[in-house]
Motif scaffolding. Structure first.
Motif, PDB file in Angstrom:
ATOM      1  N   GLU A 187      45.344  37.934  56.105  1.00 55.08           N
ATOM      2  CA  GLU A 187      44.610  37.934  56.187  1.00 55.08           C
ATOM      3  C   GLU A 187      43.219  38.179  55.044  1.00 55.08           C
ATOM      4  N   GLY A 188      43.559  39.619  54.850  1.00 48.18           N
ATOM      5  CA  GLY A 188      42.802  40.099  53.906  1.00 48.18           C
ATOM      6  C   GLY A 188      42.762  39.364  52.176  1.00 48.18           C
ATOM      7  N   LEU A 189      43.966  38.594  52.117  1.00 46.32           N
ATOM      8  CA  LEU A 189      44.562  38.302  50.685  1.00 46.32           C
ATOM      9  C   LEU A 189      43.891  37.211  51.062  1.00 46.32           C
ATOM     10  N   ALA A 190      43.310  35.809  52.055  1.00 51.44           N
ATOM     11  CA  ALA A 190      42.806  34.924  52.380  1.00 51.44           C
ATOM     12  C   ALA A 190      41.570  35.173  51.771  1.00 51.44           C
ATOM     13  N   HIS A 191      40.722  36.470  52.500  1.00 52.19           N
ATOM     14  CA  HIS A 191      39.228  36.782  52.367  1.00 52.19           C
ATOM     15  C   HIS A 191      39.268  37.227  50.740  1.00 52.19           C
ATOM     16  N   LEU A 192      40.806  37.441  50.303  1.00 50.22           N
ATOM     17  CA  LEU A 192      39.830  38.250  48.354  1.00 50.22           C
ATOM     18  C   LEU A 192      39.898  36.474  47.466  1.00 50.22           C
ATOM     19  N   ARG A 193      40.756  35.970  47.894  1.00 55.67           N
ATOM     20  CA  ARG A 193      41.218  34.416  47.064  1.00 55.67           C
ATOM     21  C   ARG A 193      39.489  33.842  47.370  1.00 55.67           C
ATOM     22  N   SER A 231      36.382  49.239  35.677  1.00 58.73           N
ATOM     23  CA  SER A 231      37.006  50.495  35.307  1.00 58.73           C
ATOM     24  C   SER A 231      38.198  50.436  36.756  1.00 58.73           C
ATOM     25  N   GLY A 232      38.099  49.249  37.867  1.00 60.68           N
ATOM     26  CA  GLY A 232      39.115  49.501  38.717  1.00 60.68           C
ATOM     27  C   GLY A 232      38.214  48.959  40.146  1.00 60.68           C
ATOM     28  N   TYR A 233      36.492  49.581  40.249  1.00 61.90           N
ATOM     29  CA  TYR A 233      36.532  49.969  41.170  1.00 61.90           C
ATOM     30  C   TYR A 233      36.572  48.329  41.845  1.00 61.90           C
ATOM     31  N   CYS A 234      37.936  48.132  42.997  1.00 62.07           N
ATOM     32  CA  CYS A 234      37.119  46.069  43.086  1.00 62.07           C
ATOM     33  C   CYS A 234      37.466  46.342  44.641  1.00 62.07           C
ATOM     34  N   GLY A 235      36.800  45.254  45.000  1.00 59.75           N
ATOM     35  CA  GLY A 235      36.680  45.016  46.622  1.00 59.75           C
ATOM     36  C   GLY A 235      37.839  44.108  47.210  1.00 59.75           C
ATOM     37  N   GLY A 236      37.612  43.696  48.397  1.00 62.11           N
ATOM     38  CA  GLY A 236      39.057  43.605  49.553  1.00 62.11           C
ATOM     39  C   GLY A 236      39.829  44.305  49.423  1.00 62.11           C
ATOM     40  N   LEU A 237      40.798  44.099  50.656  1.00 56.89           N
ATOM     41  CA  LEU A 237      41.834  44.739  51.094  1.00 56.89           C
ATOM     42  C   LEU A 237      40.947  46.570  51.168  1.00 56.89           C
ATOM     43  N   PRO A 238      40.834  46.788  52.419  1.00 62.17           N
ATOM     44  CA  PRO A 238      39.893  48.090  52.780  1.00 62.17           C
ATOM     45  C   PRO A 238      40.793  48.744  52.972  1.00 62.17           C
ATOM     46  N   GLY A 239      41.484  50.053  52.040  1.00 64.60           N
ATOM     47  CA  GLY A 239      41.683  50.873  52.209  1.00 64.60           C
ATOM     48  C   GLY A 239      43.450  50.776  51.631  1.00 64.60           C
ATOM     49  N   VAL A 240      43.509  49.574  50.927  1.00 68.59           N
ATOM     50  CA  VAL A 240      45.008  49.823  50.120  1.00 68.59           C
ATOM     51  C   VAL A 240      45.026  49.932  49.056  1.00 68.59           C
ATOM     52  N   LYS A 243      38.506  37.124  39.202  1.00 64.88           N
ATOM     53  CA  LYS A 243      38.832  35.654  38.376  1.00 64.88           C
ATOM     54  C   LYS A 243      41.046  35.226  38.528  1.00 64.88           C
ATOM     55  N   ASP A 244      41.343  36.214  38.416  1.00 64.05           N
ATOM     56  CA  ASP A 244      42.851  36.036  39.439  1.00 64.05           C
ATOM     57  C   ASP A 244      43.268  36.794  40.267  1.00 64.05           C
ATOM     58  N   LEU A 245      44.183  36.920  41.545  1.00 63.04           N
ATOM     59  CA  LEU A 245      44.738  36.940  42.198  1.00 63.04           C
ATOM     60  C   LEU A 245      46.731  36.574  41.848  1.00 63.04           C
TER      61      LEU A 245
END
Length: 378
Positions: free
Chosen positions: A15-21, A87-96, A124-126
């Motif tokens: 589910e988290g990956l789907a939201h990220l995509r 710098s690497g502060y990414c969104g999605g997958l909270p707590g991962v 850009k990509d996953l």
């Protein structure tokens, strides 16, 4: 909590990956404010000193005033401090967990003191990977464009983090089985021998290096970084700025807004995930070999070797850096470079340079490929 008293962490889910995509290609709005909105004498120097770089072009206004620039110039890697996304502060997958793992930079113009920044970023990509560190992991790649106050494009960058399962890395990851918590005291003779690299480090500066004088196969002077200390990691954070490093009320407000940004410490108090860089026990909880350096810091070390070598008249056009392993407290890093190609393109006199950063145990820490432009005698 696990049976051993360690934290249990959120998992990567479909589910988290789907939201990220769903976010791919969509301009990121309302990003967290960067550490630096503009370049000035102080923050340029602070960033340079954070990587151990005392080049007077970045650090000495009197010296810089006598160059063609007329004022202090920001070192290329300073742009890490102007965007949280790069710098690497990414969104999605909270707590991962997110580990910064590389960047592919292109610079178009030098950045002078007085420059104000705006950025445009998107996912850009996953890409899925199977890793020794944590098994199933995802490479999350962002693109960021950098502009000045008049709309000129200064640079662009693809950077990426690996999203990893912290529990998996700690309990079943094999990459650092023999290295976790390792302490290897150095002999004074070793330290004195390595320190000669610091004593002999050359900043080319005003002594112009011409394209015609360089040969393919020529080696750059070896650069030393380390021995790694937690103090050194904190020095970098002072210049680069950590998103989660906040005190008191500001830390509380961040944790209320982003609950996954707080992880309990030994006092049952919420503290930031960024403490993997200075808290040995927490670093071991996420599967790292110990408190370790920052990824953008290591990328900045590679470009430091290049800017030392090309001098004031040279220009760093491109640099691609890939992180290969953690550099924990106690590691020593040696950076080597070699000219692999010499060519002219669109009237520019260019060199391709391959770089490797290795530890004192001969482990590959990082690798890079760069393109630099040098002045021509012609």
């Amino acid at each position: 909590m696990a049976a051993d008293g360690s934290n249990r962490f959120p998992k990567i889910t479909e589910e988290g990956l789907a939201h990220l995509r769903e976010r791919m290609g969509v301009k990121i709005e309302n990003t967290v404010e960067p550490w630096n909105f503009e370049a000035n004498r102080d923050n340029i120097r602070h960033y340079a000193h954070g990587i151990g770089d005392d080049n007077p072009l970045w650090c000495d206004p009197a010296y810089a005033a006598k160059t063609k620039f007329g004022k202090v110039v920001a070192l290329p890697s300073f742009l890490f401090s102007t965007s949280r996304i790069v710098s690497g502060y990414c969104g999605g997958l909270p707590g991962v967990h997110a580990m910064w793992a590389g960047a592919d930079w292109t610079w178009y113009k030098p950045v002078l003191a007085g420059t104000e920044f705006t950025t445009v970023a998107y996912l850009k990509d996953l890409v899925e990977h199977n890793t020794r560190f944590a098994g199933r992991s995802f490479q999350q790649i962002y693109h960021v464009d950098f502009f000045n106050q008049t709309g000129d494009k200064l640079a662009e960058c693809d950077s990426w983090v690996f999203r990893t399962d912290r529990d998996e890395a700690r309990e079943r990851g094999t990459k650092y089985t023999e290295a976790r918590g390792r302490v290897e005291p150095f002999k004074d003779e070793q330290l004195k021998e390595w320190a000669k690299l610091y004593d002999n480090e050359e900043i080319r500066g005003a002594k112009t290096r011409y394209w015609e004088d360089v040969k393919e196969g020529e080696e750059l002077p070896r650069m030393l970084k380390g021995p790694m200390t937690v103090t050194g990691f904190i020095c970098y954070a002072q210049g680069w700025g950590g998103l989660y490093i906040r005190a008191n009320k500001l830390a509380h407000k961040l944790q209320v807004k982003h609950p996954s940004a707080g992880i309990k410490n030994r006092f049952n108090v919420l503290d930031c995930p960024e403490r993997v860089h200075w808290d040995e026990a927490f670093a071991l909880e996420v599967g790292a070999p110990g408190a370790y350096d920052y990824g953008p810091e290591r990328c900045s070390w590679l470009t430091h070797q290049l800017t030392n070598w090309i001098g004031d008249e040279g220009f760093l056009r491109k640099s691609k850096c890939q992180i290969r392993r953690h550099n924990p407290d106690g590691d020593v890093i040696f950076i080597d470079g070699v000219v692999t190609r010499k060519y002219v393109e669109d009237g520019k006199h260019l060199l391709e340079i391959s770089q490797k950063a290795i530890t004192h145990r001969d482990e590959l820490s990082a690798s890079g490929v760069a393109i630099v432009e040098l002045p021509s005698r012609g």
